[in-house]
Each structure stands twice: as C-alpha cells, then as structure tokens.
Design a protein around this motif. Sequence first.
Motif, PDB file in Angstrom:
ATOM      1  N   VAL A 108       0.763  -1.213   0.094  1.00 26.27           N
ATOM      2  CA  VAL A 108       0.297  -0.216   0.268  1.00 26.27           C
ATOM      3  C   VAL A 108       1.006   1.028   0.599  1.00 26.27           C
ATOM      4  O   VAL A 108       0.430   2.245  -1.002  1.00 26.27           O
ATOM      5  CB  VAL A 108      -0.799  -0.119   1.267  1.00 26.27           C
ATOM      6  CG1 VAL A 108      -1.871   1.410   1.308  1.00 26.27           C
ATOM      7  CG2 VAL A 108      -1.622  -1.240   1.221  1.00 26.27           C
ATOM      8  N   ALA A 109       1.910   1.299   0.978  1.00 19.42           N
ATOM      9  CA  ALA A 109       2.808   2.611   0.681  1.00 19.42           C
ATOM     10  C   ALA A 109       3.496   2.533  -0.055  1.00 19.42           C
ATOM     11  O   ALA A 109       3.820   3.533  -0.423  1.00 19.42           O
ATOM     12  CB  ALA A 109       3.759   2.371   2.307  1.00 19.42           C
ATOM     13  N   SER A 110       4.204   1.309  -1.192  1.00 17.51           N
ATOM     14  CA  SER A 110       4.609   1.350  -2.070  1.00 17.51           C
ATOM     15  C   SER A 110       3.875   1.931  -3.364  1.00 17.51           C
ATOM     16  O   SER A 110       4.130   2.979  -4.331  1.00 17.51           O
ATOM     17  CB  SER A 110       5.238   0.139  -2.235  1.00 17.51           C
ATOM     18  OG  SER A 110       4.416  -0.467  -2.998  1.00 17.51           O
ATOM     19  N   GLU A 111       2.818   1.777  -3.175  1.00 16.38           N
ATOM     20  CA  GLU A 111       1.701   2.738  -4.891  1.00 16.38           C
ATOM     21  C   GLU A 111       1.471   3.922  -4.070  1.00 16.38           C
ATOM     22  O   GLU A 111       0.763   4.378  -4.919  1.00 16.38           O
ATOM     23  CB  GLU A 111       0.836   1.684  -4.659  1.00 16.38           C
ATOM     24  CG  GLU A 111       0.706   0.227  -4.951  1.00 16.38           C
ATOM     25  CD  GLU A 111      -0.487  -0.647  -5.391  1.00 16.38           C
ATOM     26  OE1 GLU A 111      -0.176  -1.838  -5.496  1.00 16.38           O
ATOM     27  OE2 GLU A 111      -1.420  -0.244  -5.060  1.00 16.38           O
ATOM     28  N   LEU A 112       1.753   4.224  -2.885  1.00 19.54           N
ATOM     29  CA  LEU A 112       1.673   5.940  -2.964  1.00 19.54           C
ATOM     30  C   LEU A 112       2.643   6.710  -3.995  1.00 19.54           C
ATOM     31  O   LEU A 112       2.556   7.644  -4.159  1.00 19.54           O
ATOM     32  CB  LEU A 112       2.267   6.565  -1.504  1.00 19.54           C
ATOM     33  CG  LEU A 112       1.719   5.934  -0.570  1.00 19.54           C
ATOM     34  CD1 LEU A 112       2.567   6.447   0.553  1.00 19.54           C
ATOM     35  CD2 LEU A 112       0.578   7.041  -1.317  1.00 19.54           C
TER      36      LEU A 112
END
Length: 242
Positions: free
Chosen positions: A183-187
């Motif tokens: 989820v954070a990487s897809e920021l």
Amino acid sequence: MFNLLSVALGLLAWWALAQSGLSGLPGPMEVLRRGAQLLADGTLVHDIRASLQRVLLGFVIGTALAIPVGFLMGWYGWVRGLIEPYIQFFRTVPPLAIIPIAIVFMGIGEVPKVFVISLAAFLSSVISTFQGVITVDKVLINAARVLGANDFVVFRRVVIPASTPFILVGMRIGLGSSWATLVASELIAAQEGLGQRMQQAQVYYDLPTIFVGLVLIGVLGLCMDRILLWAEKRLTTWQERR
C-alpha cells in the motif's frame, strides 16, 4: 472445519458491528456489492493484476537475494562480519522510510515500488536463513567430514536440508512484509493497484471500496501463505512435528 467456523463467526461479528452503526462501518453485503461493481467494470481485475505483479516480483527478488546472502553469512565468519552490521542497521529502518530516497534515485515508475517491496522481503528472509545455517547441528557436519565429504558436499547434503525450515519460515515472513509494504509503495504515483484504489477511496471517504481492497489483500496474502505452507510440508517431511 474450525477454519470455516472462524470465518463464519468473523463475518457475523462484522455484520453485527455494522448494524450497530459504528462510525459508518459498511457491512459484508455492502462490501460484496461494491466489489461486484468494481469487478464488473474491470477496475478490480486491473488492480489485482498490478498489485500481484509488484508483490510477486518484489518478493522473488528479495528472497532470491536473501537466501545466498544468509548462507554466506552463516557459513563464513568474515562475510558475516562485513555484512551483518548493514543488515541490522537497515532492519531498524522501516522500508517505508526508503520511499523518498527511492523516488529521488529511481523516479516514479515501477522500479521504486518493486525495490521497496524487495527490500522488505529481503530483510525479513535473510535473518531466518542466516539463523538456519548457524543452528545446524555441528555433530552432523563433523560426521559428514569424517566420512570424507568436502565443504561443498557438506553444504549441499547437510546444511541446506537442515536450514530449509528456517528458509521457508523466513519466506513466509517476507511475503507478509511484501504485502504490508504494498500500500505504501503504491503511493509512488501508481495509476492502478489495490493500495492505490484504497488511497483514492480514502479521499472521498468511500469505506466500501477501502474494505474491498483490505479484504482482497488479506485473501490474496493468505492464499500465497498457504502455498508456502504446503511447500514447507512437502520439503520438510523428515522433520518431526507435533
């Protein structure tokens, strides 16, 4: 049997909390309907494919690097002395904190997303592999050498099989870390993906869409973990179990 009962009780508790009006919490049926809508217009298929590609690629790269590094650290003291301080240092730094650096050096394409996930998988797996090597019974190693085995044979026939349970546990932990980092990487300027969909839904307070992403990440992660668990049982049939 008990797994199905646990799922049924969880759904019942979720439905009861939704019926109580807890902060607008959507119920299972509302989330299911929203998931069906996203599936019908093709959005969900693209998001699942994008997230799976990132997680699988990052997980494979991370574990493929972690296993040989862990073996080298456990087998050669000088390698451990050179690498272990850096491993321990980066283990204390959350992979999410690497995102700004990844953006600066790698841009905003797929590379930084996969890199952050790979780093999370690597740091989770390398320690388990290392621990597996250093805990191999020295009696087995000495017995193999007495029988004339060289270092390569000892490593292949004794160390690797004995370390396999630790490696697979590390892979399971690495898989969990990969999904947790998704989820954070897809920021990083993602156009599709479950994490990106959840973040977009957050802006509009679209709780059903957020729960669709949350449930799917959990289900996909659970399925992949069960595959690794099956592989563990097949590869460690010699191990005594309770």
